[in-house]
Design a protein around this motif. Structure first.
Motif, PDB file in Angstrom:
ATOM      1  N   PRO A 108       0.825  -1.216   0.000  1.00  0.00           N
ATOM      2  CA  PRO A 108       0.000   0.000   0.000  1.00  0.00           C
ATOM      3  C   PRO A 108       0.858   1.264   0.000  1.00  0.00           C
ATOM      4  O   PRO A 108       2.008   1.263   0.439  1.00  0.00           O
ATOM      5  CB  PRO A 108      -0.793  -0.111   1.311  1.00  0.00           C
ATOM      6  N   LYS A 109       0.283   2.331  -0.494  1.00  0.00           N
ATOM      7  CA  LYS A 109       0.983   3.619  -0.494  1.00  0.00           C
ATOM      8  C   LYS A 109       1.387   4.009   0.912  1.00  0.00           C
ATOM      9  O   LYS A 109       2.484   4.518   1.145  1.00  0.00           O
ATOM     10  CB  LYS A 109       0.075   4.694  -1.111  1.00  0.00           C
ATOM     11  N   ASP A 110       0.511   3.781   1.866  1.00  0.00           N
ATOM     12  CA  ASP A 110       0.834   3.973   3.279  1.00  0.00           C
ATOM     13  C   ASP A 110       0.719   2.615   3.962  1.00  0.00           C
ATOM     14  O   ASP A 110      -0.390   2.123   4.183  1.00  0.00           O
ATOM     15  CB  ASP A 110      -0.108   4.971   3.934  1.00  0.00           C
ATOM     16  N   PRO A 111       1.839   1.978   4.284  1.00  0.00           N
ATOM     17  CA  PRO A 111       1.780   0.636   4.867  1.00  0.00           C
ATOM     18  C   PRO A 111       1.347   0.617   6.332  1.00  0.00           C
ATOM     19  O   PRO A 111       1.113  -0.450   6.887  1.00  0.00           O
ATOM     20  CB  PRO A 111       3.218   0.140   4.733  1.00  0.00           C
ATOM     21  N   TYR A 112       1.253   1.800   6.967  1.00  0.00           N
ATOM     22  CA  TYR A 112       0.915   1.851   8.379  1.00  0.00           C
ATOM     23  C   TYR A 112      -0.576   2.117   8.583  1.00  0.00           C
ATOM     24  O   TYR A 112      -1.268   2.637   7.703  1.00  0.00           O
ATOM     25  CB  TYR A 112       1.718   2.947   9.080  1.00  0.00           C
ATOM     26  N   VAL A 113      -1.037   1.780   9.774  1.00  0.00           N
ATOM     27  CA  VAL A 113      -2.413   2.090  10.170  1.00  0.00           C
ATOM     28  C   VAL A 113      -2.374   2.883  11.470  1.00  0.00           C
ATOM     29  O   VAL A 113      -1.383   2.829  12.221  1.00  0.00           O
ATOM     30  CB  VAL A 113      -3.265   0.809  10.331  1.00  0.00           C
TER      31      VAL A 113
END
Length: 327
Positions: free
Chosen positions: A318-323
């Motif tokens: 994902p573009k942002d791998p964090y949540v």
């Protein structure tokens, strides 16, 4: 001048983190306003330091001009006095000047001895202090930000401790694992109200899709109330991690997440049971859908939620791998 460089350096570092879109790798982005506030304050302090330096320079300039004017005036006066009193006061002045010179030399000797014993130590302490302050600026600006993945898990010697032991650790600065736990930021009564409220929000969903916005909250609710979700359809995205404590077609599927910032970050997710013959590699990103079940997991010595996969697919990172914990 060094103070200005330090203050401006921190402001520049934080600004670059914002401009490069890297803030999400340090803190939960809903607290971005704190970073912006820090930039404004640092720039303000930098400006104050510039004004302070200018005033010091102007004061020193005036002092030197006054000293130069005073020296010129004294020299003229001394020449005039010398013409009238040379013969009369020669012996007296010789003795006085000799004594004065002797005392002055002696005074300078003591002052130098004092300086030699203290000044180098003071300079050394200041230099070390400035280096310590400069280090995070240099690394923050010039070193690339590392996206966390399974290599980070392995490097830390990741091994799950007992769930009861982990949940009894109420230090907000402790890195969490598997289950997001926001109880460390609430009292018992406050957290009971929160988790019951969040259960009511999620339990009525026909299918529980733990997307990026819901991942942290939904995963915490499932771990808090696993019985409410048995045999329910759950789906989420993460990277695979086999580790040394699972066998067969079991893999952990993780996301790195932030509750507030990196200090309370952790690796969150669930043990997933894939169809027979499934082969995955660490850091393979996948989207999984399955039925929630439970198993006795020996390393924890207790029963934990396990997702039994009905469908899965490999996906791009994902573009942002964090949540993040958004509410």
């Amino acid at each position: 001048m060094i103070r200005f460089y330090i203050l401006f350096g921190f402001a520049l570092m934080f600004s670059l983190i914002h401009l490069q879109g890297q803030l999400n790798k340090y803190i939960n982005t809903k607290y971005a306003y704190l970073s912006v506030t820090a930039i404004v304050l640092l720039l303000l302090l930098s400006a104050i330091e510039v004004v302070r330096m200018y005033r010091v320079e102007q004061a020193e300039k005036k002092r030197l001009e006054a000293a130069e004017a005073g020296t010129t005036s004294n020299a003229t006066c001394n020449d005039h006095t010398h013409d009238h009193t040379h013969g009369q006061n020669h012996d007296h002045n010789d003795v006085q000047n000799h004594d004065h010179a002797h005392e002055h030399d002696h005074h300078d000797h003591d002052h130098d001895a004092f300086g030699h014993s203290h000044e180098p130590k003071s300079k050394w302490k200041r230099a070390v202090g400035y280096l310590i302050l400069a280090f995070p600026i240099v690394t923050g600006i010039f070193l690339p930000v590392q996206t966390l993945d399974s290599s980070f898990v392995k490097a830390k010697g990741f091994s799950f401790k007992g769930m009861d032991d982990a949940m009894s650790d109420k230090n907000p600065g402790t890195h969490q694992f598997l289950k997001p736990d926001s109880s460390v930021f609430y009292g018992k009564e406050g957290y009971d109200k929160l988790k019951n409220k969040e259960l009511a929000e999620i339990v009525g969903m026909k299918e529980i899709n733990l997307n990026d916005d819901l991942f942290m909250k939904g995963m915490e609710v499932i771990y808090n109330f696993p019985g409410e979700f048995m045999n329910r359809t759950v789906s989420f995205t993460g990277f695979a991690y086999k580790g040394e404590q699972v066998d067969g077609e079991h893999y952990f599927v993780f996301r790195f997440g932030f509750i507030h910032c990196a200090a309370d970050s952790g690796v969150f997710g669930m043990l997933v049971d894939f169809p027979k013959g499934t082969v995955l590699h660490d850091d393979d990103w996948i989207h999984v859908t399955g039925k929630l079940t439970s198993e006795l997991y020996q390393p924890f010595k207790q029963t934990i939620p396990v997702l039994r996969v009905t469908a899965y697919e490999k996906i791009e990172v994902p573009k942002d791998p964090y949540v993040y914990r958004t509410n």
